[in-house]
Scaffold this motif. Structure first.
Motif, PDB file in Angstrom:
ATOM      1  N   MET A  63     181.429  95.004  -8.360  1.00  0.00           N
ATOM      2  CA  MET A  63     181.063  94.868  -9.741  1.00  0.00           C
ATOM      3  C   MET A  63     179.554  95.044  -9.820  1.00  0.00           C
ATOM      4  N   ASP A  64     179.080  95.779 -10.803  1.00  0.00           N
ATOM      5  CA  ASP A  64     177.649  95.961 -10.991  1.00  0.00           C
ATOM      6  C   ASP A  64     177.169  95.090 -12.140  1.00  0.00           C
ATOM      7  N   LEU A  65     176.120  94.330 -11.883  1.00  0.00           N
ATOM      8  CA  LEU A  65     175.549  93.424 -12.875  1.00  0.00           C
ATOM      9  C   LEU A  65     174.216  93.974 -13.347  1.00  0.00           C
ATOM     10  N   ALA A  66     173.937  93.877 -14.620  1.00  0.00           N
ATOM     11  CA  ALA A  66     172.647  94.317 -15.161  1.00  0.00           C
ATOM     12  C   ALA A  66     171.596  93.265 -14.831  1.00  0.00           C
ATOM     13  N   VAL A  67     170.599  93.664 -14.056  1.00  0.00           N
ATOM     14  CA  VAL A  67     169.491  92.771 -13.698  1.00  0.00           C
ATOM     15  C   VAL A  67     168.194  93.556 -13.766  1.00  0.00           C
ATOM     16  N   LYS A  68     167.097  92.844 -13.703  1.00  0.00           N
ATOM     17  CA  LYS A  68     165.780  93.469 -13.692  1.00  0.00           C
ATOM     18  C   LYS A  68     165.284  93.563 -12.254  1.00  0.00           C
ATOM     19  N   PRO A  69     164.518  94.592 -11.935  1.00  0.00           N
ATOM     20  CA  PRO A  69     163.938  94.662 -10.592  1.00  0.00           C
ATOM     21  C   PRO A  69     163.137  93.394 -10.287  1.00  0.00           C
ATOM     22  N   GLY A  70     163.349  92.840  -9.116  1.00  0.00           N
ATOM     23  CA  GLY A  70     162.650  91.615  -8.721  1.00  0.00           C
ATOM     24  C   GLY A  70     163.292  90.329  -9.200  1.00  0.00           C
ATOM     25  N   GLN A  71     164.347  90.433 -10.002  1.00  0.00           N
ATOM     26  CA  GLN A  71     165.007  89.230 -10.531  1.00  0.00           C
ATOM     27  C   GLN A  71     165.616  88.420  -9.389  1.00  0.00           C
ATOM     28  N   THR A  72     165.573  87.098  -9.514  1.00  0.00           N
ATOM     29  CA  THR A  72     166.165  86.238  -8.478  1.00  0.00           C
ATOM     30  C   THR A  72     167.681  86.327  -8.532  1.00  0.00           C
ATOM     31  N   ILE A  73     168.288  86.253  -7.353  1.00  0.00           N
ATOM     32  CA  ILE A  73     169.739  86.274  -7.206  1.00  0.00           C
ATOM     33  C   ILE A  73     170.153  84.894  -6.735  1.00  0.00           C
ATOM     34  N   ARG A  74     171.119  84.298  -7.400  1.00  0.00           N
ATOM     35  CA  ARG A  74     171.554  82.938  -7.086  1.00  0.00           C
ATOM     36  C   ARG A  74     172.955  82.927  -6.511  1.00  0.00           C
ATOM     37  N   SER A  75     173.211  81.988  -5.648  1.00  0.00           N
ATOM     38  CA  SER A  75     174.527  81.864  -5.046  1.00  0.00           C
ATOM     39  C   SER A  75     175.527  81.392  -6.097  1.00  0.00           C
ATOM     40  N   PRO A  76     176.696  82.046  -6.186  1.00  0.00           N
ATOM     41  CA  PRO A  76     177.688  81.630  -7.173  1.00  0.00           C
ATOM     42  C   PRO A  76     178.441  80.366  -6.773  1.00  0.00           C
ATOM     43  N   ALA A  77     178.309  79.958  -5.499  1.00  0.00           N
ATOM     44  CA  ALA A  77     179.033  78.772  -5.014  1.00  0.00           C
ATOM     45  C   ALA A  77     178.336  78.237  -3.767  1.00  0.00           C
ATOM     46  N   SER A  78     178.673  77.034  -3.383  1.00  0.00           N
ATOM     47  CA  SER A  78     178.122  76.449  -2.155  1.00  0.00           C
ATOM     48  C   SER A  78     178.712  77.141  -0.942  1.00  0.00           C
ATOM     49  N   GLY A  79     177.880  77.304   0.093  1.00  0.00           N
ATOM     50  CA  GLY A  79     178.361  77.945   1.310  1.00  0.00           C
ATOM     51  C   GLY A  79     177.226  78.167   2.296  1.00  0.00           C
ATOM     52  N   THR A  80     177.405  79.146   3.175  1.00  0.00           N
ATOM     53  CA  THR A  80     176.439  79.462   4.220  1.00  0.00           C
ATOM     54  C   THR A  80     176.161  80.956   4.223  1.00  0.00           C
ATOM     55  N   VAL A  81     174.894  81.343   4.378  1.00  0.00           N
ATOM     56  CA  VAL A  81     174.534  82.752   4.497  1.00  0.00           C
ATOM     57  C   VAL A  81     175.060  83.235   5.848  1.00  0.00           C
ATOM     58  N   THR A  82     176.005  84.169   5.826  1.00  0.00           N
ATOM     59  CA  THR A  82     176.602  84.663   7.071  1.00  0.00           C
ATOM     60  C   THR A  82     176.129  86.067   7.428  1.00  0.00           C
TER      61      THR A  82
ATOM     62  N   TYR B 289     185.466  82.410   0.515  1.00  0.00           N
ATOM     63  CA  TYR B 289     185.152  83.694  -0.106  1.00  0.00           C
ATOM     64  C   TYR B 289     183.873  84.261   0.508  1.00  0.00           C
ATOM     65  N   LEU B 290     183.843  85.559   0.784  1.00  0.00           N
ATOM     66  CA  LEU B 290     182.638  86.240   1.226  1.00  0.00           C
ATOM     67  C   LEU B 290     182.048  86.952   0.019  1.00  0.00           C
ATOM     68  N   THR B 291     180.883  86.501  -0.437  1.00  0.00           N
ATOM     69  CA  THR B 291     180.237  87.077  -1.607  1.00  0.00           C
ATOM     70  C   THR B 291     179.005  87.836  -1.141  1.00  0.00           C
ATOM     71  N   SER B 292     178.951  89.131  -1.464  1.00  0.00           N
ATOM     72  CA  SER B 292     177.852  89.982  -1.019  1.00  0.00           C
ATOM     73  C   SER B 292     177.114  90.579  -2.203  1.00  0.00           C
ATOM     74  N   PHE B 293     175.792  90.706  -2.045  1.00  0.00           N
ATOM     75  CA  PHE B 293     174.942  91.291  -3.076  1.00  0.00           C
ATOM     76  C   PHE B 293     174.084  92.377  -2.452  1.00  0.00           C
ATOM     77  N   GLU B 294     173.871  93.468  -3.207  1.00  0.00           N
ATOM     78  CA  GLU B 294     172.986  94.544  -2.770  1.00  0.00           C
ATOM     79  C   GLU B 294     172.526  95.352  -3.971  1.00  0.00           C
ATOM     80  N   PRO B 295     171.413  96.025  -3.922  1.00  0.00           N
ATOM     81  CA  PRO B 295     170.349  95.962  -2.925  1.00  0.00           C
ATOM     82  C   PRO B 295     169.424  94.780  -3.215  1.00  0.00           C
ATOM     83  N   VAL B 296     169.088  94.053  -2.172  1.00  0.00           N
ATOM     84  CA  VAL B 296     168.255  92.856  -2.311  1.00  0.00           C
ATOM     85  C   VAL B 296     167.088  92.894  -1.333  1.00  0.00           C
ATOM     86  N   THR B 297     166.152  92.029  -1.580  1.00  0.00           N
ATOM     87  CA  THR B 297     165.012  91.826  -0.695  1.00  0.00           C
ATOM     88  C   THR B 297     164.705  90.337  -0.687  1.00  0.00           C
ATOM     89  N   GLU B 298     163.855  89.916   0.206  1.00  0.00           N
ATOM     90  CA  GLU B 298     163.464  88.500   0.312  1.00  0.00           C
ATOM     91  C   GLU B 298     164.674  87.574   0.420  1.00  0.00           C
TER      92      GLU B 298
END
Length: 141
Positions: free
Chosen positions: A1-20, A39-48
């Motif tokens: 799914m593609d979400l409308a965001v601004k370049p540099g916008q912070t990305i937040r975890s949708p649920a509690s878990g561990t970065v794998t 659930y494995l939730t992945s986001f791209e393209p990201v930085t930081e």
């Protein structure tokens, strides 16, 4: 799914878990959070992005949208993928924005409709067909 965001916008975890996963795939940054319920939730393209093994809570900042990387079909959208048990699932299920489908029984088969056609000459070069639909039943009865 593609979400409308601004370049540099912070990305937040949708649920509690561990970065794998936190790294690059081909030419873009990717972060994956495995939620407490698997659930494995992945986001791209990201930085930081946070490092692998970091424990996160729902709403924690996990990365920023990479302002230098474009994404197919748009310049600054964020791709959000979710997998569970090896299968891709709709990410909206994680945030409660998608209700489950409800299948209702089919109504009794209606009787056919009668169509009558009236022909009217509009000009010497064109003709128009007017369709009049006449219902033979009332579906509310």
């Amino acid at each position: 799914m593609d979400l409308a965001v601004k370049p540099g916008q912070t990305i937040r975890s949708p649920a509690s878990g561990t970065v794998t996963f936190s790294g690059r795939v081909v030419d873009r940054g990717v972060i994956t959070v495995t939620t407490d319920d698997g659930y494995l939730t992945s986001f791209e393209p990201v930085t930081e992005q946070l490092p692998r093994g970091t424990r996160v809570s729902s709403g924690d900042v996990i990365a920023r949208r990479d302002w230098e990387q474009s994404h197919e079909g748009c310049s600054s959208c964020l791709h959000w993928g979710v997998r569970h048990g090896g299968d891709y699932v709709n990410p909206l299920l994680l945030v409660g924005a998608l209700s489950p489908s409800v299948l209702w029984p089919l109504p009794p088969r209606p009787r056919p409709l009668i169509f009558s056609y009236n022909r009217r000459l509009l000009s010497s070069h064109s003709m128009m067909w007017i369709c009049t639909c006449q219902e033979l039943f009332n579906p509310l009865v």
